[in-house]
Design a protein around this motif. Structure first.
Motif, PDB file in Angstrom:
ATOM      1  N   GLU A  81       6.051  44.756  95.460  1.00 23.24           N
ATOM      2  CA  GLU A  81       5.560  44.600  96.833  1.00 23.24           C
ATOM      3  C   GLU A  81       6.201  43.351  97.429  1.00 23.24           C
ATOM      4  OE1 GLU A  81       3.075  45.532 100.133  1.00 23.24           O
ATOM      5  OE2 GLU A  81       2.758  46.507  98.197  1.00 23.24           O
ATOM      6  N   MET A 112       2.767  39.609 100.400  1.00 22.62           N
ATOM      7  CA  MET A 112       2.335  39.811  99.021  1.00 22.62           C
ATOM      8  C   MET A 112       0.828  39.715  98.847  1.00 22.62           C
ATOM      9  SD  MET A 112       5.195  37.988  96.614  1.00 22.62           S
ATOM     10  CE  MET A 112       6.741  38.819  96.258  1.00 22.62           C
ATOM     11  N   GLN A 122      -2.686  49.804  90.921  1.00 21.96           N
ATOM     12  CA  GLN A 122      -2.564  50.174  92.333  1.00 21.96           C
ATOM     13  C   GLN A 122      -1.754  51.452  92.493  1.00 21.96           C
ATOM     14  OE1 GLN A 122      -2.371  45.512  93.903  1.00 21.96           O
ATOM     15  NE2 GLN A 122      -0.903  47.013  94.649  1.00 21.96           N
ATOM     16  N   LEU A 133       4.882  37.787  92.764  1.00 18.67           N
ATOM     17  CA  LEU A 133       3.739  38.540  93.274  1.00 18.67           C
ATOM     18  C   LEU A 133       2.460  38.154  92.544  1.00 18.67           C
ATOM     19  CD1 LEU A 133       2.719  40.971  95.067  1.00 18.67           C
ATOM     20  CD2 LEU A 133       3.068  42.373  93.032  1.00 18.67           C
ATOM     21  N   PRO A 182       4.125  48.674  92.146  1.00 21.69           N
ATOM     22  CA  PRO A 182       3.292  47.676  92.831  1.00 21.69           C
ATOM     23  C   PRO A 182       3.738  46.234  92.589  1.00 21.69           C
ATOM     24  CG  PRO A 182       1.908  49.355  91.841  1.00 21.69           C
ATOM     25  CD  PRO A 182       3.303  49.597  91.340  1.00 21.69           C
ATOM     26  N   PRO A 238      -1.402  43.700 100.275  1.00 18.83           N
ATOM     27  CA  PRO A 238      -0.662  44.878  99.811  1.00 18.83           C
ATOM     28  C   PRO A 238      -0.840  46.093 100.715  1.00 18.83           C
ATOM     29  CG  PRO A 238      -2.565  44.437  98.410  1.00 18.83           C
ATOM     30  CD  PRO A 238      -2.396  43.246  99.292  1.00 18.83           C
ATOM     31  N   GLY A 239       0.274  46.722 101.076  1.00 21.59           N
ATOM     32  CA  GLY A 239       0.238  47.929 101.883  1.00 21.59           C
ATOM     33  C   GLY A 239       0.084  47.719 103.376  1.00 21.59           C
TER      34      GLY A 239
END
Length: 284
Positions: free
Chosen positions: A123, A225, A113, A87, A120, A228-229
């Motif tokens: 991820e 990656m 994060q 990541l 995090p 994020p989210g």
């Protein structure tokens, strides 16, 4: 791509994420290579064992399945442990900030994060593990199988160590030697050029096989990656790539990946096999 990076960021831009990449290799590759052989041997992939349990006709297929399982398990365990370094590497490589931020600045930013300071860093871990499972099964099994196939000898007492009729029609596809030359019925051991030539030839083919089987997962992992989210999981990410770029979007940058995997696999296997040889260990 290379020229544009150098033009905008300088030569240092080509080495973004180098620290994270080194940490990843020190953990991920060490575990994947180190775990493969013990797992394979624990499964007992010897021809006589497979033949006794599943019959002569199925012995070869069972051997391949066992080696694939060993590669899958070794790769999956290694990637689960090393996922945070993956990541960090991708975040570093995606960033275009000048001057290039330090390694620790990315670590601190990720830890800050939501869900931090630990989660995090995981991820996209599902994609990382999936890719590693496919890569481990391909890389270790293809290398092991091709190398064993090239070592086959028409004079071997063990029928499983002799080349097939089709192989006999292809000069150069059998008769190679390694440190276990006696097991394949060879009267004398290999010279250093012969031994390294076998490793080189096998690793070149392995690099192409790995690129082919992992390209889609590599692209999806990078998307996940570096955003994020954005994605709920591996399949959501891959579906978005297909929807946005079409099915071939999963194989975008295939030649660049092969340009990396080809030399990388070659150097990695040659160094690994040479270290084994210097330590008195047999070839894989």
């Amino acid at each position: 791509v290379v020229s544009s990076i150098v033009k905008v960021e300088g030569a240092a831009g080509l080495y973004r994420g180098m620290t994270a990449a080194i940490l990843r290799e020190m953990s991920y590759s060490t575990l994947r290579f180190g775990l493969y052989e013990p797992i394979r041997d624990a499964l007992d992939d010897r021809p006589e064992t497979n033949a006794a349990l599943f019959g002569e006709d199925m012995a070869g297929a069972v051997r391949i399945v066992k080696r694939m399982f060993a590669g899958c398990l070794a790769g999956g365990v290694a990637s689960a442990i090393a996922s945070p370094t993956d990541l960090i590497k991708i975040r570093c490589q995606k960033d275009t900030t000048i001057p290039i931020p330090s390694f620790m600045s990315y670590v601190k930013a990720i830890a800050a994060q939501p869900g931090g300071p630990i989660m995090p860093f995981y991820e996209g871990v599902s994609l990382t593990i999936t890719r590693a499972v496919v890569l481990g099964a391909t890389k270790m099994t293809v290398y092991n199988e091709i190398k064993d196939s090239l070592k086959r000898n028409p004079d071997a007492s063990d029928p499983s160590k002799r080349p097939s009729e089709f192989q006999m029609m292809l000069p150069g596809s059998y008769g190679w030697k390694d440190t276990d030359y006696a097991k394949f019925g060879h009267a004398s051991g290999p010279s250093t050029p012969q031994r390294l030539g076998l490793v080189f030839s096998t690793s070149v083919v392995t690099g192409l096989a790995v690129t082919t089987t992992t390209s889609a997962f590599t692209n999806a992992r990078t998307h996940m990656m570096s955003n994020p989210g954005k994605y709920s999981g591996m399949f959501a990410c891959m579906a978005d790539v297909v929807r946005t770029l079409g099915p071939l979007g999963l194989y975008r940058g295939f030649m660049a990946q092969w340009a990396r995997f080809g030399p990388y696999a070659t150097v990695q296997f040659i160094v690994w096999e040479q270290l084994r040889f210097m330590s008195g260990l047999p070839g894989i």
